[in-house]
Design an enzyme around this catalytic site. Sequence first.
Site, mmCIF file in Angstrom:
data_model
loop_
_atom_site.group_PDB
_atom_site.id
_atom_site.type_symbol
_atom_site.label_atom_id
_atom_site.label_comp_id
_atom_site.label_asym_id
_atom_site.label_seq_id
_atom_site.Cartn_x
_atom_site.Cartn_y
_atom_site.Cartn_z
ATOM 1 N N HIS A 98 0.819 -1.208 0.000
ATOM 2 C CA HIS A 98 0.000 0.000 0.000
ATOM 3 C C HIS A 98 0.863 1.272 0.000
ATOM 4 C CE1 HIS A 98 -3.208 2.630 2.029
ATOM 5 N NE2 HIS A 98 -3.794 2.199 0.939
ATOM 6 N N LYS A 119 3.218 4.462 -1.085
ATOM 7 C CA LYS A 119 3.281 5.462 -2.156
ATOM 8 C C LYS A 119 4.600 6.202 -2.000
ATOM 9 C CE LYS A 119 -1.364 4.968 -1.383
ATOM 10 N NZ LYS A 119 -1.992 4.301 -0.241
ATOM 11 N N ASP A 151 16.679 10.775 -8.108
ATOM 12 C CA ASP A 151 18.139 10.915 -8.043
ATOM 13 C C ASP A 151 18.688 10.689 -6.642
ATOM 14 O OD1 ASP A 151 18.335 11.462 -10.760
ATOM 15 O OD2 ASP A 151 18.099 13.627 -10.472
ATOM 16 N N HIS A 198 -8.851 11.351 2.490
ATOM 17 C CA HIS A 198 -8.067 10.133 2.316
ATOM 18 C C HIS A 198 -6.677 10.231 2.938
ATOM 19 C CE1 HIS A 198 -5.869 7.050 -0.254
ATOM 20 N NE2 HIS A 198 -6.953 6.371 0.082
ATOM 21 N N LYS A 208 -3.456 10.368 5.526
ATOM 22 C CA LYS A 208 -3.027 9.609 6.691
ATOM 23 C C LYS A 208 -1.943 10.444 7.381
ATOM 24 C CE LYS A 208 -3.825 6.609 3.029
ATOM 25 N NZ LYS A 208 -5.200 6.320 3.162
ATOM 26 N N ASP A 222 1.731 16.660 19.917
ATOM 27 C CA ASP A 222 2.176 17.862 20.619
ATOM 28 C C ASP A 222 2.530 18.955 19.611
ATOM 29 O OD1 ASP A 222 1.764 16.337 22.891
ATOM 30 O OD2 ASP A 222 3.851 15.714 23.056
#
Length: 467
Positions: free
Chosen positions: A211, A213, A218, A386, A388, A393
């Site tokens: 899952h 991404k 470089d 969507h 995450k 703090d």
Amino acid sequence: MAEFLTATNAAIATVLAVLALVASYRALLTSRTPQGATAWILLILLLPILGTLLYLVFGHANYKSFERERRRSDEDMFGLASEASVAHDPTRLDTFARIAHLPVTEGNDMSLLVDGKATYDAVFNAIRGAKHTLFVQFYTIEDDEIGRALRDALIDRAKDGVSIWVLHDEMPFFGLPRGFKGKLEEVGIRLARPKGPKRLLGPFQLNYRNHRKLVVVDSELAFTGGLNVSKAYVGRKSSIGPWRDTFASIRGPVVAQLALHFSSDWLWATGEDLSNIAASAPKPAGTLRAVALAPSPAEDIAGGNLYFIALAHAARTRLWISTPYFVPDRDVLTALRFAALRGVDVKILVPGRADHYITYFAAMAYFDDLRSAGGEVWTYDPAFIHQKVALVDDDIASIGSINLDIRSGLLNFELTVLTEGESAASAVEDMLATDFGNATRVDIHLSDRNLIVGMLARIARLFAPVL
């Protein structure tokens, strides 16, 4: 004839019973959680034919061999991590570093990319500026205007001599068209699909999916977050507008850790070792401490769950989490509730609109558990959210692919970058404050909701271990 049919029926029933018992025993041995084992066993025993078939397709696999071999492969790759720019003094990220099996690095910089347009503009521009190598990894790449823009940008760089590797966890018959992939391969771009445990239907893998991404340019600049490659993120696929999501642009030594994670995935998928490229550490680029944490179902410590538990334990005054799915493991929920009971400002931001109805309704069944301990749940109103993202703090921020659900905690390969520093945390705070400003606090108990909604939520929660 009647006696023959009776004997035949008895033989068939006996075979089915034996298969159901064997499948139940295998589920008991291999399920990642007791709840998952219970769910499979009940399904198999109550519906022997359907349950056994579903288990053989979706549940049964040679998990132990896969976990052992994949864990060894990851450890070998992480052992190549550079000692340059490693933080030697104690930091607030040390627990996360131990979960990640990688050190905390110093001298990093992180910039937020809010939503699809900003993300795709930055990522595609960076790809067009690549001079030597490109690592590209997405869970979903659609054959639409965004997917084709990515394809064309990669093809242009490959024609100029840039070496490119692309990982894409597509399902057979539901992935990219052959012509789409053929154009990439024609110019020398290497394509691969991540591998999971060996199973009856091989590549039809619903669990142990990758899952992550990630784009690494470089070995100096990296991007990661929650977006896949789809026009949904720019509002051209959904009737509810552009999906709300976040990516991050990252420079500094932690980029090498991200490259090693890609290299480990690529090595497992193809056998090709890219560590000579991945292990080179970029020069310091900022003031942030950072570590790349990549939970894996091959681990023996359930890193995805421990990530959220560590967030809850690290929080002294605030823990804000934005997640599209709120179906937490019991231990994670307990940690969040305990943080709230300690007086921490625990806020969870979830979608007010559904993309998957089972997870949407299952989440409702958990809201009261958190709220009863003093935590808050907010639903984002303008569109499907969507991202995450986590904020602890005033100094710890996390951006990646990890959902607050059991699947991310135990069953998927995930990735997030945690940073320590007021500049990154302040940027995330401003972004989440805006998101909460577009959200509604949940103040209704599940028992006070519409009868049908309450029933659907309670039924959906039963499937939480396998969602």
